[in-house]
Design a protein around this motif. Structure first.
Motif, PDB file in Angstrom:
ATOM      1  N   GLU A  20      12.011  -2.893  -6.034  1.00 31.93           N
ATOM      2  CA  GLU A  20      11.151  -1.769  -5.677  1.00 31.93           C
ATOM      3  C   GLU A  20      11.755  -0.473  -6.188  1.00 31.93           C
ATOM      4  O   GLU A  20      12.923  -0.169  -5.933  1.00 31.93           O
ATOM      5  CB  GLU A  20      10.996  -1.691  -4.158  1.00 31.93           C
ATOM      6  CG  GLU A  20      10.077  -0.568  -3.692  1.00 31.93           C
ATOM      7  CD  GLU A  20       9.987  -0.484  -2.185  1.00 31.93           C
ATOM      8  OE1 GLU A  20       9.083   0.211  -1.686  1.00 31.93           O
ATOM      9  OE2 GLU A  20      10.830  -1.110  -1.508  1.00 31.93           O
ATOM     10  N   ARG A  21      10.982   0.273  -6.953  1.00 35.40           N
ATOM     11  CA  ARG A  21      11.393   1.555  -7.524  1.00 35.40           C
ATOM     12  C   ARG A  21      12.567   1.385  -8.507  1.00 35.40           C
ATOM     13  O   ARG A  21      13.304   0.433  -8.429  1.00 35.40           O
ATOM     14  CB  ARG A  21      11.738   2.573  -6.443  1.00 35.40           C
ATOM     15  CG  ARG A  21      10.576   2.881  -5.509  1.00 35.40           C
ATOM     16  CD  ARG A  21      10.921   3.987  -4.518  1.00 35.40           C
ATOM     17  NE  ARG A  21       9.799   4.235  -3.632  1.00 35.40           N
ATOM     18  CZ  ARG A  21       9.602   3.605  -2.475  1.00 35.40           C
ATOM     19  NH1 ARG A  21      10.469   2.700  -2.076  1.00 35.40           N
ATOM     20  NH2 ARG A  21       8.563   3.866  -1.744  1.00 35.40           N
ATOM     21  N   GLU A  59       7.583  -4.404  -7.614  1.00 31.52           N
ATOM     22  CA  GLU A  59       6.739  -3.647  -6.704  1.00 31.52           C
ATOM     23  C   GLU A  59       6.436  -2.261  -7.269  1.00 31.52           C
ATOM     24  O   GLU A  59       6.998  -1.866  -8.301  1.00 31.52           O
ATOM     25  CB  GLU A  59       7.418  -3.552  -5.342  1.00 31.52           C
ATOM     26  CG  GLU A  59       7.578  -4.904  -4.649  1.00 31.52           C
ATOM     27  CD  GLU A  59       7.954  -4.755  -3.186  1.00 31.52           C
ATOM     28  OE1 GLU A  59       7.275  -4.005  -2.456  1.00 31.52           O
ATOM     29  OE2 GLU A  59       8.932  -5.385  -2.773  1.00 31.52           O
ATOM     30  N   THR A  62       8.163   0.687 -10.118  1.00 31.65           N
ATOM     31  CA  THR A  62       9.065   0.007 -11.044  1.00 31.65           C
ATOM     32  C   THR A  62       8.540   0.120 -12.469  1.00 31.65           C
ATOM     33  O   THR A  62       7.354  -0.093 -12.710  1.00 31.65           O
ATOM     34  CB  THR A  62       9.208  -1.479 -10.669  1.00 31.65           C
ATOM     35  OG1 THR A  62       9.600  -1.590  -9.315  1.00 31.65           O
ATOM     36  CG2 THR A  62      10.238  -2.158 -11.541  1.00 31.65           C
ATOM     37  N   GLU A  84       2.439  -3.124  -2.987  1.00 36.08           N
ATOM     38  CA  GLU A  84       3.427  -2.810  -1.961  1.00 36.08           C
ATOM     39  C   GLU A  84       3.574  -3.981  -1.007  1.00 36.08           C
ATOM     40  O   GLU A  84       2.592  -4.588  -0.574  1.00 36.08           O
ATOM     41  CB  GLU A  84       3.001  -1.557  -1.191  1.00 36.08           C
ATOM     42  CG  GLU A  84       4.062  -1.043  -0.236  1.00 36.08           C
ATOM     43  CD  GLU A  84       3.664   0.270   0.403  1.00 36.08           C
ATOM     44  OE1 GLU A  84       4.441   0.795   1.207  1.00 36.08           O
ATOM     45  OE2 GLU A  84       2.552   0.764   0.093  1.00 36.08           O
ATOM     46  N   ARG A 249       9.424  -6.947   4.539  1.00 38.99           N
ATOM     47  CA  ARG A 249      10.731  -7.246   3.965  1.00 38.99           C
ATOM     48  C   ARG A 249      11.371  -8.425   4.688  1.00 38.99           C
ATOM     49  O   ARG A 249      11.977  -9.306   4.058  1.00 38.99           O
ATOM     50  CB  ARG A 249      11.649  -6.021   4.046  1.00 38.99           C
ATOM     51  CG  ARG A 249      13.029  -6.260   3.444  1.00 38.99           C
ATOM     52  CD  ARG A 249      13.884  -4.998   3.486  1.00 38.99           C
ATOM     53  NE  ARG A 249      15.170  -5.209   2.820  1.00 38.99           N
ATOM     54  CZ  ARG A 249      16.221  -5.761   3.414  1.00 38.99           C
ATOM     55  NH1 ARG A 249      16.156  -6.136   4.689  1.00 38.99           N
ATOM     56  NH2 ARG A 249      17.348  -5.923   2.744  1.00 38.99           N
TER      57      ARG A 249
END
Length: 308
Positions: A20-21, A59, A62, A84, A249
């Motif tokens: 993520e990111r 996610e 990215t 997400e 998560r």
């Protein structure tokens, strides 16, 4: 000079990694996540052992470089762009590829109604641990499966003490679903990613299904359903029963652990071969007048569908 990269078998890999990111790139020949905190701050590199991972879920936030996508293809790791919490699937890179002999074999089984029924019956036998009723069509077997699935959801909800009103979700708006359905959506996304990676590694086409049809991942859904109530559904209900601050998560971590405990990656490809073998036909041979490869294919450590 470094030796050429060769894929390793799916059964020897980790199941799934979520990113993520950050930016995915290749630095010094290694697959890394670059976390750029600012123009004056040195990037923080997180190395990802891409050759040892079956599937990487990307996610929102990215970015993937061309070099990273090419490296993933060479080592046979599936890149999947998801929403997400992993509950939407936007696109997937194809690191393997359906071999012609296996693709024709799969298509022949799917197009013949008698052979297709044999394959579907084998799927149900593996999934439920018993032979399905005799003299039933695929549509009738699907109806029997639907009733058993609904009952399985109810029993697992009772086991974990989760309030359950049925599988209900809107793919256009996941946030309106209740917590158990959101957990299930996140869990099944992880299962589908791992299963698609295995289907491609085995050399088959994700779109050519036997129970599911008309979707890009029809065969993936067929195969994943065999393991769903053994792996991700209990994990999702367990998290929903005692929800942490970040339930999605927690579901991903629980699914990763469940995949390892059940040795899922060891089982998927042999099970695919066993399911298709139920059609009791040989794989089609190449035409006698076909041109053989000018350059012989090198031996690979990976599975049949991996590039090498």
């Amino acid at each position: 000079m470094l030796p050429p990269l060769k894929p390793i078998p799916i059964k020897e890999r980790l199941s799934v990694v979520f990113v993520e990111r950050g930016e995915i790139d290749v630095v010094d020949g290694a697959f890394v996540r670059v976390d750029q905190q600012g123009l004056r701050v040195r990037p923080v590199l997180t190395h990802i052992p891409i050759g040892g991972v079956a599937c990487i879920m990307l996610e929102p936030g990215t970015r993937v470089s061309h070099a990273a996508a090419a490296l993933a293809a060479r080592v046979g790791t599936l890149l999947v762009w998801v929403g997400e919490a992993g509950v939407r699937l936007y696109s997937a890179g194809q690191p393997g590829g359906a071999r012609a002999d296996r693709l024709l074999y799969q298509a022949k089984l799917a197009l013949d109604e008698v052979l297709r029924l044999k394959v579907v019956r084998k799927m149900y036998a593996i999934r439920f641990g018993e032979e399905p009723p005799a003299r039933r069509s695929v549509e009738q077997l699907r109806g029997i499966e639907g009733a058993r699935v609904r009952r399985s959801y109810q029993l697992l909800a009772q086991k974990f003490g989760v309030k359950w009103s049925g599988r209900d979700y809107n793919p256009e708006n996941w946030d309106v679903s209740d917590l158990p359905n959101r957990c299930l959506s996140s869990a099944t996304a992880a299962l589908y990613g791992v299963t698609e990676a295995a289907v491609l590694a085995a050399g088959y086409a994700p779109a050519v299904g036997f129970i599911h049809t008309g979707k890009p991942l029809s065969f993936v859904y067929d195969v994943a359903d065999i393991y769903k109530f053994e792996t991700v559904v209990p994990a999702a209900f367990q998290v929903a029963a005692h929800p942490p601050p970040n339930a999605e998560r927690a579901v991903r971590l629980a699914c990763r652990d469940m995949f390892r405990q059940t040795k899922l990656l060891d089982r998927i490809i042999p099970d695919i071969e066993m399911i298709l073998a139920a059609g009791e036909i040989p794989r089609p041979a190449a035409p006698a007048d076909a041109v053989a490869p000018a350059i012989p294919n090198p031996e690979s450590l990976g599975d049949a569908g991996h590039r090498s």
